[in-house]
Design a protein around this motif. Structure first.
Motif, short mmCIF file in Angstrom:
data_model
loop_
_atom_site.label_atom_id
_atom_site.label_comp_id
_atom_site.label_asym_id
_atom_site.label_seq_id
_atom_site.Cartn_x
_atom_site.Cartn_y
_atom_site.Cartn_z
N SER A 1 -0.09 -13.10 0.60
CA SER A 1 0.22 -13.10 2.02
C SER A 1 -0.85 -12.30 2.76
O SER A 1 -1.60 -11.52 2.18
N ARG A 2 -0.91 -12.49 4.07
CA ARG A 2 -1.94 -11.83 4.86
C ARG A 2 -1.89 -10.31 4.72
O ARG A 2 -2.92 -9.66 4.51
N SER A 3 -0.70 -9.74 4.80
CA SER A 3 -0.60 -8.28 4.73
C SER A 3 -1.03 -7.75 3.36
O SER A 3 -1.73 -6.74 3.25
N ARG A 4 -0.61 -8.44 2.28
CA ARG A 4 -0.98 -7.99 0.93
C ARG A 4 -2.48 -8.20 0.70
O ARG A 4 -3.14 -7.39 0.05
N LEU A 5 -3.03 -9.31 1.22
CA LEU A 5 -4.45 -9.57 1.07
C LEU A 5 -5.28 -8.47 1.73
O LEU A 5 -6.25 -7.96 1.16
N GLU A 6 -4.88 -8.08 2.93
CA GLU A 6 -5.62 -7.02 3.63
C GLU A 6 -5.53 -5.70 2.88
O GLU A 6 -6.51 -4.96 2.79
N GLN A 7 -4.36 -5.41 2.31
CA GLN A 7 -4.21 -4.17 1.55
C GLN A 7 -5.11 -4.17 0.31
O GLN A 7 -5.79 -3.19 0.01
N VAL A 8 -5.12 -5.29 -0.42
CA VAL A 8 -5.93 -5.38 -1.63
C VAL A 8 -7.41 -5.25 -1.28
O VAL A 8 -8.17 -4.56 -1.98
N LEU A 9 -7.86 -5.91 -0.21
CA LEU A 9 -9.25 -5.83 0.19
C LEU A 9 -9.65 -4.39 0.51
O LEU A 9 -10.74 -3.94 0.17
N LYS A 10 -8.76 -3.66 1.15
CA LYS A 10 -9.05 -2.26 1.47
C LYS A 10 -9.19 -1.42 0.21
O LYS A 10 -10.09 -0.57 0.10
N VAL A 11 -8.30 -1.65 -0.76
CA VAL A 11 -8.39 -0.91 -2.01
C VAL A 11 -9.68 -1.26 -2.74
O VAL A 11 -10.40 -0.37 -3.24
N LEU A 12 -10.01 -2.53 -2.81
CA LEU A 12 -11.24 -2.96 -3.47
C LEU A 12 -12.47 -2.42 -2.76
O LEU A 12 -13.48 -2.09 -3.39
N ASP A 13 -12.39 -2.32 -1.44
CA ASP A 13 -13.51 -1.76 -0.66
C ASP A 13 -13.73 -0.29 -1.01
O ASP A 13 -14.85 0.15 -1.28
N VAL A 14 -12.65 0.46 -1.05
CA VAL A 14 -12.76 1.87 -1.40
C VAL A 14 -13.26 2.04 -2.83
O VAL A 14 -14.03 2.96 -3.14
N ASP A 15 -12.86 1.13 -3.71
CA ASP A 15 -13.29 1.19 -5.11
C ASP A 15 -14.72 0.67 -5.31
O ASP A 15 -15.24 0.72 -6.43
N GLY A 16 -15.33 0.14 -4.24
CA GLY A 16 -16.72 -0.30 -4.32
C GLY A 16 -16.93 -1.72 -4.80
O GLY A 16 -18.08 -2.15 -4.98
N ALA A 17 -15.86 -2.49 -4.99
CA ALA A 17 -16.00 -3.87 -5.48
C ALA A 17 -16.31 -4.85 -4.37
O ALA A 17 -16.90 -5.90 -4.60
N VAL A 18 -15.87 -4.55 -3.13
CA VAL A 18 -16.18 -5.40 -1.97
C VAL A 18 -16.64 -4.50 -0.84
O VAL A 18 -16.50 -3.27 -0.88
N ARG A 19 -17.17 -5.13 0.18
CA ARG A 19 -17.66 -4.38 1.34
C ARG A 19 -17.29 -5.13 2.61
O ARG A 19 -17.51 -6.33 2.72
N ARG A 20 -16.71 -4.40 3.54
CA ARG A 20 -16.38 -4.98 4.83
C ARG A 20 -17.61 -4.96 5.72
O ARG A 20 -18.27 -3.93 5.87
#
Length: 698
Positions: free
Chosen positions: A398-417
């Motif tokens: 879902s949109r809310s869970r997707l945004e949460q996961v992206l934020k966690v992955l961003d902090v972990d260095g796997a993705v970048r906003r």
């Protein structure tokens, strides 16, 4: 870091600043001065865990001003909510401290404010944690700010820890900010709600030499009670009866948006001046409602957790919970809104039969399993920017869970906003299954502790303090219902109960119509032909929910030919009679389900509705043979699956007469099932489709 004088700050200077914030007779306590001294004179990193109302904001405002007077740059305060920022800017100005805020509501002023910071015209800059990962702020503003900042303050620091009750991934970005600070830059983290595990986690993220100032968490104004009614559906009537015994104005917390909206309407029907405040409330309306409560124009705001950190009303007279939060720590944080500036404030918990089911639902939408996270990482590209909306059509989240996961992955260095969306960094990422399993176990322990709180005969305040690992908690409070041996009466005024019951049992609830197809699927554009729907009630309704759930679970109800004597059928007739449709439906179609017993229930009910309403029962739209239930929650995934769910050839077998179709289903959750089926019926039959459900999820 700006060159500073070596003249130590004196306590007398701090006392003078405090009078500007708290009044002419205010003086600092020893523990407050200890924190200020550590920041200003020793340039340390400190974690302050103190009860709500202890004066944490006074500490960091005073420290910020003393640092500025010694040549330091502006202090950066990271606060979770705009409401908190508004209150803090006003408080700072009273003490002669020049404060400003950067947030999504004043983007047109960013350039000017940043210029004021550069020119030394600002003492304190407040930002939300979300700003730290805004691409423009992160890349253009934050590096310069980190080099020149005089002090960093992290308010509500328990949000850093995913062991805490209110973890926010954006707070993890603070680690990057701290890493870029000049040597000797003081850092202050504050919270009122952190047990030993959260304290250790936050300290580890701030640095191994972080000092800890931790005090007792007793709140002498709070009088705690637990009121367990034999029939929890009567809680709204109990509230309508006893609100007059609660002094001043307050907050009534509910676990869901639907419960808050229903309760507010019920209390209004009983004559109380209340209003609902939830995640659905628009920003401008939120600010208006907050001010109305501050001015005692309302008896209460009936709120979800959307009204939490950041709302400061010292004379708040009571906090009531209709339904228990999932942890004692979260409960303590919310009841802490009351009694900051009063001698007495009543805190009442009214637990409900549906609480555990709601806890389980919110737990189910927490961080997803590894397979779904890996699926997301696979569709991300290191060179092609993809928006959240585009990713939503490719991953079953879902949109809310997707945004949460992206934020966690961003902090972990796997993705970048970046501007326009997200990029993969290509770095390896480890799914910490052990930690997530630990979090799940911790949630279970907290939920059991909340049930223990409801049932304990010992001191209620002492119980909460022990849950927060308060080492000073040794004696009963002497104020709570258990200590006094006196609790609220369970009596309910008949007139209040009648008014509340009539409102809560008003015919059905409205179901909003979907208007646009999700992006990235085979059909596009506006949804046509499906009107707004109705349901008998919500499964989480405080009055109708338990009975509706039982009916849908057992699936044995058979409508009576004497509809006036049939509770369910008479309710359906009332909903139909109250429906303000433009054209009365002439057909009833039953929407089949993957479960045969559910399909049979829907078919029986549709036939009965047609008979009572003198409409034409046109038949059943069945699911395709061998097709199972659609479980995807992501809108794009769900719609694509539903397009293959029903046997569309069956539409030609329906025995329709001219006129709109009433489409009956058992349960409306996301609304996509009736939308997909209804739009296809509308397109092929050339008529409007009106969804009717026996229940809605929320």
């Amino acid at each position: 870091m700006t060159s500073m004088t070596t003249t130590p700050a004196l306590r007398s200077e701090a006392d003078v600043l405090l009078t500007g914030i708290a009044g002419p007779n205010a003086t600092l306590r020893d523990d407050q001065w200890t924190a200020i001294d550590a920041l200003v004179n020793q340039h340390r990193r400190m974690l302050v865990v103190q009860r709500t109302g202890w004066g944490k904001s006074a500490v960091y405002f005073i420290a910020a001003k003393l640092l500025r007077e010694r040549g330091a740059g502006a202090s950066l305060i990271i606060s979770p909510l705009l409401a908190l920022m508004r209150n803090q800017v006003v408080a700072a100005q009273r003490a002669g401290i020049r404060a400003a805020t950067l947030n999504s509501a004043n983007m047109t002023e960013w350039e000017e404010i940043q210029g004021q910071v550069s020119r030394g015209e600002i003492d304190v800059l407040l930002v939300s944690p979300e700003r730290l990962n805004n691409p423009g702020f992160r890349d253009e503003v934050l590096p310069n700010l980190a080099r020149a900042v005089g002090m960093v303050v992290i308010d509500e620091a328990h949000c850093i820890s995913d062991w805490g009750h209110d973890f926010r991934p954006d707070y993890r970005r603070i680690r990057d900010l701290l890493a870029g600070l000049g040597e000797g830059t003081p850092v202050l983290a504050t919270t009122a709600t952190a047990n030993d595990r959260v304290v250790a986690d936050v300290q580890a993220q701030l640095g191994e030499h972080t000092g800890l100032l931790r005090g007792g968490l007793d709140r002498e104004a709070l009088h705690l009670s637990v009121v367990k009614l034999p029939d929890t559906t009567r809680r709204p009537a109990w509230l309508a009866t006893h609100l007059s015994q609660l002094e001043g104005s307050g907050i009534i917390y509910c676990l869901t948006v639907a419960a808050a909206e229903d309760l507010a309407q019920a209390l209004e029907a009983a004559g109380w001046n209340v209003a609902a405040y939830t995640g659905r409330t628009e920003a401008g309306e939120r600010e208006r409602l907050e001010q109305a409560l501050l001015n005692n124009e309302l008896k209460a705001l009936v709120a979800t957790s959307a009204l939490g950190m950041g709302f400061d009303k010292p004379d708040l007279g009571f906090v009531v919970h209709l339904g228990a939060p999932a942890s004692p720590v979260s409960y303590y944080q919310q009841v802490g809104r009351a009694g900051r500036g009063t001698e007495r404030a009543d805190v009442i918990l009214l637990p409900g039969a549906e609480d555990r089911e709601i806890w389980e639902y919110f737990a189910s939408v927490s961080f997803p399993d590894e397979q779904r996270v890996r699926q997301l990482l696979q569709v991300l590209d290191p060179e092609q920017v993809q928006s959240t909306m585009r990713l939503e059509s490719q991953v079953d989240l879902s949109r809310s869970r997707l945004e949460q996961v992206l934020k966690v992955l961003d902090v972990d260095g796997a993705v970048r906003r970046v501007k326009g969306g997200w990029l993969s960094t290509g770095r390896p990422w480890h799914y910490d299954a052990e930690r997530y399993a630990g979090l799940e176990k911790a949630r279970e322990v907290e939920q059991q502790a909340m049930l223990d709180y409801e049932n304990t005969t010992d001191c209620l305040m002492l119980f909460l303090r022990h849950q927060l690992d308060d080492s000073t908690a040794t004696k009963p409070c002497g104020r709570c219902a258990n200590c006094r041996g006196q609790n609220w009466e369970s009596s309910i005024d008949p007139a209040a109960e009648q008014a509340v019951t009539e409102r809560l049992r008003a015919p059905g609830v409205r179901v909003a119509q979907r208007r646009q197809w999700p992006s990235g699927i085979s059909i596009k554009g506006k949804i046509k032909g499906v009107g707004a729907g109705r349901a008998l009630g919500r499964l989480n309704d405080v009055a109708r929910g338990p009975a509706l759930k039982q009916m849908l679970t057992e699936k044995t109800w058979v409508p009576s030919p004497q509809w006036r004597q049939d509770e369910w059928l008479s309710r359906i007739v009332a909903v139909l009679a109250d429906w303000d449709w433009a054209q009365r439906p002439t057909n009833v179609v039953a929407l089949g389900a993957a479960d045969p017993e559910t399909t049979a229930l829907i078919g029986r009910t549709a036939t009965a509705i047609a008979g009572v309403g003198r409409m034409n029962f046109a038949g059943l739209l069945a699911v395709r043979p061998g097709v199972g239930e659609v479980v995807a929650q992501n809108s794009a995934y769900r719609v694509e699956a539903l397009l293959e769910h029903w046997d569309w050839a069956g539409i030609d077998q329906l025995q329709l007469v001219p006129g709109p179709i009433l489409l009956l289903t058992d349960l409306i959750d996301t609304g996509w099932s009736v939308t997909v089926a209804g739009s296809t019926l509308a397109e092929r039959c050339g008529v409007e489709v009106l969804p009717l459900a026996l229940a809605s999820r929320g």
